[in-house]
Scaffold this active site. Structure first.
Site, PDB file in Angstrom:
ATOM      1  N   ASP A 110       8.353   4.380  13.516  1.00 50.42           N
ATOM      2  CA  ASP A 110       9.371   3.291  14.675  1.00 50.42           C
ATOM      3  C   ASP A 110      10.445   2.522  14.020  1.00 50.42           C
ATOM      4  O   ASP A 110      11.529   3.004  14.679  1.00 50.42           O
ATOM      5  CB  ASP A 110       8.226   1.717  14.490  1.00 50.42           C
ATOM      6  CG  ASP A 110       7.601   1.177  12.935  1.00 50.42           C
ATOM      7  OD1 ASP A 110       7.548   1.900  12.609  1.00 50.42           O
ATOM      8  OD2 ASP A 110       6.825  -0.318  12.720  1.00 50.42           O
ATOM      9  N   ASP A 122       1.358   5.561   1.037  1.00 52.93           N
ATOM     10  CA  ASP A 122       0.867   6.217   2.250  1.00 52.93           C
ATOM     11  C   ASP A 122       1.851   7.114   2.013  1.00 52.93           C
ATOM     12  O   ASP A 122       2.463   7.809   0.917  1.00 52.93           O
ATOM     13  CB  ASP A 122       1.509   6.132   3.687  1.00 52.93           C
ATOM     14  CG  ASP A 122       0.515   4.838   4.397  1.00 52.93           C
ATOM     15  OD1 ASP A 122      -1.015   4.513   4.308  1.00 52.93           O
ATOM     16  OD2 ASP A 122       1.329   3.356   4.878  1.00 52.93           O
ATOM     17  N   ASP A 170       1.020  -0.871  -0.070  1.00 51.22           N
ATOM     18  CA  ASP A 170       0.374   0.004   0.161  1.00 51.22           C
ATOM     19  C   ASP A 170       0.227   1.029   0.628  1.00 51.22           C
ATOM     20  O   ASP A 170       2.259   1.026   0.333  1.00 51.22           O
ATOM     21  CB  ASP A 170      -0.759   0.269   1.169  1.00 51.22           C
ATOM     22  CG  ASP A 170      -0.262  -0.521   2.830  1.00 51.22           C
ATOM     23  OD1 ASP A 170       1.145   0.373   3.059  1.00 51.22           O
ATOM     24  OD2 ASP A 170      -0.699  -1.499   3.034  1.00 51.22           O
TER      25      ASP A 170
HETATM   26  P1  ATP Z   1       3.622  -3.176   5.685  1.00 51.27           P
HETATM   27  O1  ATP Z   1       2.361  -2.245   5.301  1.00 51.27           O
HETATM   28  O2  ATP Z   1       4.703  -3.737   4.576  1.00 51.27           O
HETATM   29  O3  ATP Z   1       2.737  -4.419   6.563  1.00 51.27           O
HETATM   30  P2  ATP Z   1       4.308  -0.996   7.026  1.00 51.27           P
HETATM   31  O4  ATP Z   1       5.918  -0.002   7.688  1.00 51.27           O
HETATM   32  O5  ATP Z   1       4.196   0.054   5.431  1.00 51.27           O
HETATM   33  O6  ATP Z   1       4.008  -2.249   6.457  1.00 51.27           O
HETATM   34  P3  ATP Z   1       1.670  -0.008   8.027  1.00 51.27           P
HETATM   35  O7  ATP Z   1       1.454  -0.091   8.886  1.00 51.27           O
HETATM   36  O8  ATP Z   1       1.240   0.413   6.464  1.00 51.27           O
HETATM   37  O9  ATP Z   1       3.451  -0.645   8.443  1.00 51.27           O
HETATM   38  O10 ATP Z   1       2.818   1.529   8.747  1.00 51.27           O
HETATM   39  C1  ATP Z   1       2.691   2.469   7.746  1.00 51.27           C
HETATM   40  C2  ATP Z   1       3.776   3.182   8.008  1.00 51.27           C
HETATM   41  O11 ATP Z   1       3.363   4.032   9.437  1.00 51.27           O
HETATM   42  C3  ATP Z   1       5.373   2.600   8.359  1.00 51.27           C
HETATM   43  O12 ATP Z   1       5.982   2.888   7.582  1.00 51.27           O
HETATM   44  C4  ATP Z   1       5.694   3.240   9.309  1.00 51.27           C
HETATM   45  O13 ATP Z   1       5.995   4.358   9.536  1.00 51.27           O
HETATM   46  C5  ATP Z   1       4.674   3.507  10.767  1.00 51.27           C
HETATM   47  N1  ATP Z   1       4.417   3.199  11.236  1.00 51.27           N
HETATM   48  C6  ATP Z   1       2.972   2.033  11.797  1.00 51.27           C
HETATM   49  N2  ATP Z   1       3.394   1.036  12.336  1.00 51.27           N
HETATM   50  C7  ATP Z   1       3.812   2.362  14.047  1.00 51.27           C
HETATM   51  C8  ATP Z   1       4.298   2.209  14.836  1.00 51.27           C
HETATM   52  N3  ATP Z   1       3.561   0.626  15.752  1.00 51.27           N
HETATM   53  N4  ATP Z   1       4.353   2.843  15.601  1.00 51.27           N
HETATM   54  C9  ATP Z   1       5.536   3.878  14.867  1.00 51.27           C
HETATM   55  N5  ATP Z   1       5.332   3.318  13.692  1.00 51.27           N
HETATM   56  C10 ATP Z   1       4.191   3.182  12.210  1.00 51.27           C
HETATM   57 MG    MG Z   2       1.947   0.322   4.522  1.00 50.23          MG
END
Ligand code: ATP
Ligand code: MG
Length: 456
Positions: free
Chosen positions: A153, A79, A77
């Site tokens: 994170d 963002d 996805d």
């Molecule tokens: P994926 O989409 O592959 O599962 P992702 O890292 O993109 O992994 P998302 O849940 O889409 O995970 O989150 C988007 C972004 O938001 C992350 O890359 C991170 O920068 C931030 N983020 C998500 N969860 C947290 C958290 N628990 N604490 C801090 N930052 C977070």
């Molecule tokens: Mg993501």
């Protein structure tokens, strides 16, 4: 240098996450070093950034998508992070909607794609509401781009890509960490886990997905702090477990969960399952086939997966009940309910998923009945296919005879006359043999299911 300074600043659990020492001058990395040309960005994400920038705002692709593109993975996805407020974003895009009450984000629809646009957010301040373990319950302060980077994170997740200049804005050396294949926490890991214990699971999942090693500073406190995961609301834990199990790297994730001492208590009793030789083989086969399905782009069923994860718990519980003299089939149903209830306390398995799990379990005894009308009725069950796949997994793991799974494979493809011919006669000696062997060796607790009762 900066990292050293950061470590000094972040020393101690009580340190705030984005204190004045947070780097505010990022490194700007050109396309020659990160390789993301603008053509590689999802067109809708590119258009959204361009549109916001034309309206005078900052706008970047952020987080997982940038990380994945650098690592050569197709992002799941996209963002977008911007300095425009949610209302400003909403006003700019006709096809958009505001989501969330507490901290609003905007969903922008571009063609068939939906982009999540969020305003730069700061790490929490003194007014942040936390629970008694330090878990952040509410953080809703807008901030600068540097603040926004600091509240993320891991360093590899705090990268901002600008399609206009094809540069990556990197506040925490995320690109270098990604290239050196290390997962590093932004800030002091203990404090960050305390704020949000789910970060421990994210560390395992993302490191497995990207083939990163965990920075020792990030992994050191995990075992000791794993108990904090218990305070995470069950619905969030369920979502996170699904992400992990459906990541396409579930086998590797489970291995890493174990290495980090995190497999205890997540799916309560998962640890017990993994310690039983038959149970472990069954679960690992199931996870490997889930990984293969993800990679092949096939559909996934949470019900089926959780049914496999918990099956040996049901069998173990059922054995105990039978040992207490309960009769077989009612004891089986009681065992299913008890195991599902136990999980629900932690994981908030939704009602629909729980229904799917039970459907698959309840079909299992029926596969053992190969006489009369029973096999024909079973074939017509809407969940037959899932039930059969589950049966095959049981056979592959050595829980039951492969002969039974082979029989059902042949039965499915046979014509009506051949099916009739395949039926076993009532009081078939094979049935008796299986019952005796199952009881004697005690290797197959479900072996006497067909003889002792009916789930029809
Ligand atoms: P994926 O989409 O592959 O599962 P992702 O890292 O993109 O992994 P998302 O849940 O889409 O995970 O989150 C988007 C972004 O938001 C992350 O890359 C991170 O920068 C931030 N983020 C998500 N969860 C947290 C958290 N628990 N604490 C801090 N930052 C977070
Ligand atoms: Mg993501």
């Amino acid at each position: 240098m900066i990292r050293k300074l950061l470590r000094r600043v972040f020393k101690g659990d009580a340190a705030p996450i984005a204190p004045p020492g947070t780097p505010s001058t990022p490194v700007v990395i050109p396309v020659t070093r990160h390789g993301i040309t603008r053509e590689r960005i999802l067109p809708g994400a590119r258009r959204t950034c361009e549109f916001l920038q034309q309206a005078g705002h900052k706008a970047f692709v952020v987080g997982g998508a940038v990380r994945d593109l650098i690592a050569g993975i197709v992002p799941k996805d996209y963002d977008i992070a911007t300095d425009a407020t949610p209302n400003q974003v909403h006003m700019l895009f006709r096809r958009s909607r505001l989501i969330g009450r507490r901290f609003q984000i905007v969903h922008v629809m571009q063609g068939g794609e939906t982009l999540e646009v969020s305003t730069f957010r700061a790490a929490h301040d003194a007014d942040t509401v936390k629970d008694e373990h330090g878990r952040v319950l509410r953080d809703n302060v807008f901030g600068t781009q540097a603040d926004d980077a600091a509240r993320r994170d891991f360093t590899v997740n705090a990268l901002y890509y600008d399609p206009a200049t094809e540069t990556v804005i990197d506040y925490h050396h995320g690109v270098a960490d990604l290239q050196q294949k290390v997962l590093r926490m932004i800030g002091e890991p203990r404090a960050r886990y305390r704020e949000d214990p789910v970060r421990m699971l994210r560390a395992v999942r993302l490191s497995a997905k990207l083939g990163l090693t965990l920075d020792p500073l990030l992994s050191a406190p995990i075992q000791e702090m794993a108990g904090l995961i218990e305070n995470v609301p069950p619905a969030r834990l369920f979502d996170e477990m699904l992400k992990l199990l459906f990541s396409g790297h579930a086998v590797e994730c489970v291995k890493r969960l174990r290495d980090e001492g995190l497999h205890h208590g997540l799916l309560p009793l998962l640890d017990v399952i993994l310690e039983q030789p038959l149970g472990e083989k069954f679960v690992m086969l199931s996870l490997a086939s889930t990984d293969a399905r993800v990679k092949a782009g096939k559909s996934l069923s949470p019900g089926y997966l959780f049914a496999t994860l918990l099956w040996h718990e049901v069998l173990a519980n059922w054995e105990i009940r039978k040992g207490r003299g309960e009769s077989a089939m009612p004891a089986m149903f009681e065992a299913m309910d008890e195991i599902l209830d136990l999980q629900a306390e932690k994981l908030a398995i939704t009602r629909r998923v729980a229904g799917d799990i039970k459907d698959i379990w309840m079909l299992q005894p029926r596969f053992e009945k190969r006489v009369g009308k029973s096999p024909f009725r079973l074939l017509e069950q809407p969940r037959f296919r899932a039930g059969y796949d589950f049966l095959l997994l049981r056979a592959q793991s050595g829980e039951i005879d492969m002969e039974l799974a082979d029989w059902w494979l042949a039965f499915q493809s046979a014509d009506e006359a051949a099916r009739e011919a395949m039926l076993l006669p009532e009081n078939d000696p094979k049935k008796r043999r299986r019952r005796v062997r199952g009881k004697k060796a005690n290797a197959n607790p479900a072996a006497d299911l067909p003889v002792t009762g009916s789930a029809d």
